[in-house]
Write an enzyme that holds these catalytic residues in place. Sequence first.
Site, PDB file in Angstrom:
ATOM      1  N   HIS A  69      40.844 -31.621 -84.035  1.00 43.09           N
ATOM      2  CA  HIS A  69      39.684 -30.847 -84.507  1.00 43.09           C
ATOM      3  C   HIS A  69      38.631 -31.785 -85.067  1.00 43.09           C
ATOM      4  CE1 HIS A  69      41.962 -31.274 -88.224  1.00 43.09           C
ATOM      5  NE2 HIS A  69      40.974 -30.776 -88.934  1.00 43.09           N
ATOM      6  N   HIS A  71      36.983 -32.356 -87.903  1.00 45.10           N
ATOM      7  CA  HIS A  71      36.777 -32.835 -89.277  1.00 45.10           C
ATOM      8  C   HIS A  71      36.735 -34.366 -89.353  1.00 45.10           C
ATOM      9  CE1 HIS A  71      38.176 -28.844 -91.306  1.00 45.10           C
ATOM     10  NE2 HIS A  71      36.880 -28.843 -91.034  1.00 45.10           N
ATOM     11  N   ASP A  73      37.937 -36.588 -91.275  1.00 46.01           N
ATOM     12  CA  ASP A  73      39.174 -37.350 -91.476  1.00 46.01           C
ATOM     13  C   ASP A  73      40.070 -37.329 -90.239  1.00 46.01           C
ATOM     14  OD1 ASP A  73      39.618 -34.591 -92.054  1.00 46.01           O
ATOM     15  OD2 ASP A  73      41.471 -35.096 -93.108  1.00 46.01           O
ATOM     16  N   HIS A  74      39.525 -36.829 -89.112  1.00 45.92           N
ATOM     17  CA  HIS A  74      40.274 -36.839 -87.842  1.00 45.92           C
ATOM     18  C   HIS A  74      39.495 -37.535 -86.716  1.00 45.92           C
ATOM     19  CE1 HIS A  74      43.379 -34.010 -89.373  1.00 45.92           C
ATOM     20  NE2 HIS A  74      42.408 -33.820 -90.252  1.00 45.92           N
ATOM     21  N   HIS A 128      42.355 -22.995 -88.935  1.00 46.78           N
ATOM     22  CA  HIS A 128      41.822 -24.015 -89.848  1.00 46.78           C
ATOM     23  C   HIS A 128      40.353 -24.246 -89.480  1.00 46.78           C
ATOM     24  CE1 HIS A 128      41.681 -27.632 -92.311  1.00 46.78           C
ATOM     25  NE2 HIS A 128      41.370 -28.367 -91.266  1.00 46.78           N
ATOM     26  N   ASP A 155      45.756 -30.224 -88.504  1.00 51.01           N
ATOM     27  CA  ASP A 155      45.799 -29.508 -89.784  1.00 51.01           C
ATOM     28  C   ASP A 155      46.183 -28.046 -89.601  1.00 51.01           C
ATOM     29  OD1 ASP A 155      44.959 -31.885 -90.879  1.00 51.01           O
ATOM     30  OD2 ASP A 155      42.983 -31.168 -91.501  1.00 51.01           O
ATOM     31  N   HIS A 193      48.693 -34.731 -92.286  1.00 51.90           N
ATOM     32  CA  HIS A 193      48.621 -35.063 -93.718  1.00 51.90           C
ATOM     33  C   HIS A 193      50.008 -35.085 -94.360  1.00 51.90           C
ATOM     34  CE1 HIS A 193      44.211 -34.773 -94.353  1.00 51.90           C
ATOM     35  NE2 HIS A 193      44.268 -33.880 -93.369  1.00 51.90           N
TER      36      HIS A 193
HETATM   37 FE    FE Z   1      42.501 -33.157 -92.229  1.00 52.18          FE
HETATM   38 ZN    ZN Z   2      40.898 -30.584 -91.130  1.00 51.02          ZN
END
Ligand code: FE
Ligand code: ZN
Length: 275
Positions: A69, A71, A73-74, A128, A155, A193
């Site tokens: 996805h 985001h 942090d990905h 999410h 996530d 995570h």
């Molecule tokens: Fe994340």
């Molecule tokens: Zn995420």
Amino acid sequence: MKIETTKIEATKIEIMRIERLPVLQDNYIFLLHDPDQQTAAVVDPALAEPVLERLQALGAELTAILITHHHGDHVGGNQALLERFPEAVVYGSEADRGRIPGQQVFLNEGDRVTFAGRTAEVLFVPGHTRGHIAYYFAPSHNAGEGEMGELFCGDTLFSAGCGRLFEGTPAQMVRSLSKIRSLPDQTRVWCAHEYTEKNLQFALTVEPQNTVLQQQYALVKTLRQRLESTIPAELTLEKQINPFLRWDLPSLMATTQTQDPTENFARLRAMKDRF
Ligand code: FE
Ligand code: ZN
């Protein structure tokens, strides 16, 4: 005298080694390595640097970037990875078109991605985010006894927890988690995570009598004290301890005081948001 020779055909065994690179506060980047071809794929590279270092150490070439996805942090490492490996192909969800840096392949439910002779099936798992996908590698056909399927779920599912609903509804997330729950028990779950310990603390508040859950919490506490990882999780265990895979369990519905499984999920998720 005629000498017969038997031609021995070597069976090609597909090997996909999976490495975990812990980055940022609690993210995992997963590196898939094909030692045969000396190629690698990376799942959700939050950063480029640790990936580049590891690729160099392995002497492997990056050929694919698999994104679950959009985001930050990905996908944060995409651009820098592409600068170093311009041939690498960036995969992501069709529904994330325009929000994944460098994306070239736009995936939908049931699409396939191959790496190291293994094939990943794409699961569309919104909730999410509205475009979230997961990659499921079934065990290879010449798999040895006990070989596991591998699920990269970003996530959507965490060990003993699930992602927050930023862009989706409880009903959507229940459908998404149903898809994951119906995968074979022999599946390793590579969550993005390390949230397991906190998730288990919450899970125990809604299922205090669950002895498997109690045992898992004791184990995870020990692992985390030693700064060891709890990922990958095993799907068969998750089904026994993760309240977000147990939304239709009568005892959990009694706890949140509803008869409706989706409403139970919504209430559990809301309780977790405040935990
Ligand atoms: Fe994340
Ligand atoms: Zn995420």
